[in-house]
Design a protein around this motif. Structure first.
Motif, PDB file in Angstrom:
ATOM      1  N   GLN A 112     -54.527  17.250 -32.914  1.00 18.96           N
ATOM      2  CA  GLN A 112     -54.663  18.547 -32.263  1.00 18.96           C
ATOM      3  C   GLN A 112     -54.791  18.444 -30.744  1.00 18.96           C
ATOM      4  O   GLN A 112     -54.435  19.382 -30.032  1.00 18.96           O
ATOM      5  N   ILE A 113     -55.308  17.330 -30.244  1.00 25.78           N
ATOM      6  CA  ILE A 113     -55.462  17.197 -28.793  1.00 25.78           C
ATOM      7  C   ILE A 113     -54.330  16.387 -28.161  1.00 25.78           C
ATOM      8  O   ILE A 113     -54.279  16.232 -26.948  1.00 25.78           O
ATOM      9  N   SER A 114     -53.409  15.859 -28.977  1.00 20.55           N
ATOM     10  CA  SER A 114     -52.369  14.956 -28.477  1.00 20.55           C
ATOM     11  C   SER A 114     -51.443  15.635 -27.472  1.00 20.55           C
ATOM     12  O   SER A 114     -51.126  16.813 -27.585  1.00 20.55           O
ATOM     13  N   THR A 115     -51.015  14.842 -26.474  1.00 23.60           N
ATOM     14  CA  THR A 115     -50.084  15.342 -25.468  1.00 23.60           C
ATOM     15  C   THR A 115     -48.832  14.485 -25.374  1.00 23.60           C
ATOM     16  O   THR A 115     -47.793  14.946 -24.900  1.00 23.60           O
ATOM     17  N   THR A 116     -48.895  13.234 -25.815  1.00 26.64           N
ATOM     18  CA  THR A 116     -47.726  12.347 -25.760  1.00 26.64           C
ATOM     19  C   THR A 116     -46.963  12.412 -27.077  1.00 26.64           C
ATOM     20  O   THR A 116     -47.521  12.767 -28.118  1.00 26.64           O
ATOM     21  N   GLU A 117     -45.692  12.049 -27.029  1.00 22.38           N
ATOM     22  CA  GLU A 117     -44.866  12.075 -28.226  1.00 22.38           C
ATOM     23  C   GLU A 117     -45.390  11.116 -29.288  1.00 22.38           C
ATOM     24  O   GLU A 117     -45.335  11.397 -30.484  1.00 22.38           O
TER      25      GLU A 117
END
Length: 289
Positions: A112-117
């Motif tokens: 849910q907090i991920s920003t990278t692929e």
């Protein structure tokens, strides 16, 4: 554990999870200090991890509700339909289901907090945790989770069951009783444990790549220290925002928890009404006699 209770718990879990998942994602991002402007990312990003959540939450929640109902019925001859019964049954249910809840929470929060692929992929997160932390990585915050959610459940079920029995709402329909009881239970219990839940969530995601990226910015200069443990996280929260920092994300959490709880319990009570609640005069003495 009868099939009707199991089916009702599964249905209530899936429906509430799918409907309220975007709100849960926003709450997690607020709590872990990784939030982004709501409309800056596509809607589908707020459903990241929903598959993991449904697959793991469903059996965990089914186990939780079935254990609660079974414990409550089993304890009726000894404790009656009392607050002590609700507290004891909620505690047993929480201990039983936490072995499933914790790994799910760890994985869900990271997605849910991920920003990278890379971090958006379930398998990548599974490998990273397994390689860097081993099995204990999937149970980050397990002990603290029990310390938080045992009292949370004690308050939740005590408020829920007692509000349902109040004379003021006795004449209402079952859906209305369930809705009012759920709202009261969520508000009371969430207000009590949110600071601890915030610390637990930050601890569970402390080793993720997204948090590491945040830690290199001026806003998150202290975040790299979260990995040192719970005491350090408490110190960091105080340094970042003072005491009010422990209630960061509380409003988004309520905005998620209230409808989620309302949907879950409404579906559950509709499909599997509580048989012990039909006779308000039931007591331990009645059963023993």
């Amino acid at each position: 554990m009868d099939i009707n209770t199991l089916s009702a718990s599964v249905a209530s879990s899936i429906i509430s999870r799918i409907v309220c998942y975007p709100l849960d994602t926003i709450a997690i991002q607020h709590t872990s200090s990784t939030r982004r402007p709501i409309f800056s990312v596509p809607l589908r990003s707020y459903y990241r991890g929903v598959g993991v959540s449904v697959c793991m939450v469903t059996p965990a929640f089914a186990l939780y509700l079935c254990t609660y109902r079974q414990s409550k019925e089993s304890l009726l001859p000894y404790l009656g339909d009392t607050t002590l019964n609700y507290v004891a049954s909620g505690t047993v249910a929480e201990i039983s289901s936490s072995l499933l809840w914790t790994p799910m929470e760890v994985m869900k929060a990271r997605l849910q907090i991920s920003t990278t692929e890379q971090e958006k992929k379930l398998l990548y997160n599974l490998k990273q945790i397994a390689q860097n932390e081993g099995i204990k990585g999937f149970y980050r915050g397990y002990a603290m989770g029990l310390g938080i959610f045992i009292p949370y459940n004690a308050v939740w079920w005590s408020v829920y069951e007692n509000v349902k029995k109040m004379d003021a709402i006795a004449g209402f329909s079952l859906p209305a009783q369930t809705a009012l009881s759920s709202i009261a239970a969520v508000t009371a219990s969430a207000g009590l444990i949110h600071p601890l839940d915030l610390v637990k969530t930050r601890y569970q995601v402390a080793t993720s790549g997204t948090v590491s990226d945040v830690a290199h910015t001026s806003v998150g200069a202290l975040r790299s220290l979260d990995q040192k443990g719970i005491a350090q996280i408490i110190t960091n929260v105080m340094a970042e925002s003072g005491k009010r920092g422990f209630y960061k994300g509380f409003v988004p959490r309520l905005c998620c928890s209230v409808p989620s709880s309302l949907i879950m319990m409404s579906v559950f009570e509709y499909l599997k009404p509580d048989e012990t609640a039909k006779d308000e005069s039931v007591t331990g003495e009645d059963f023993i006699a």
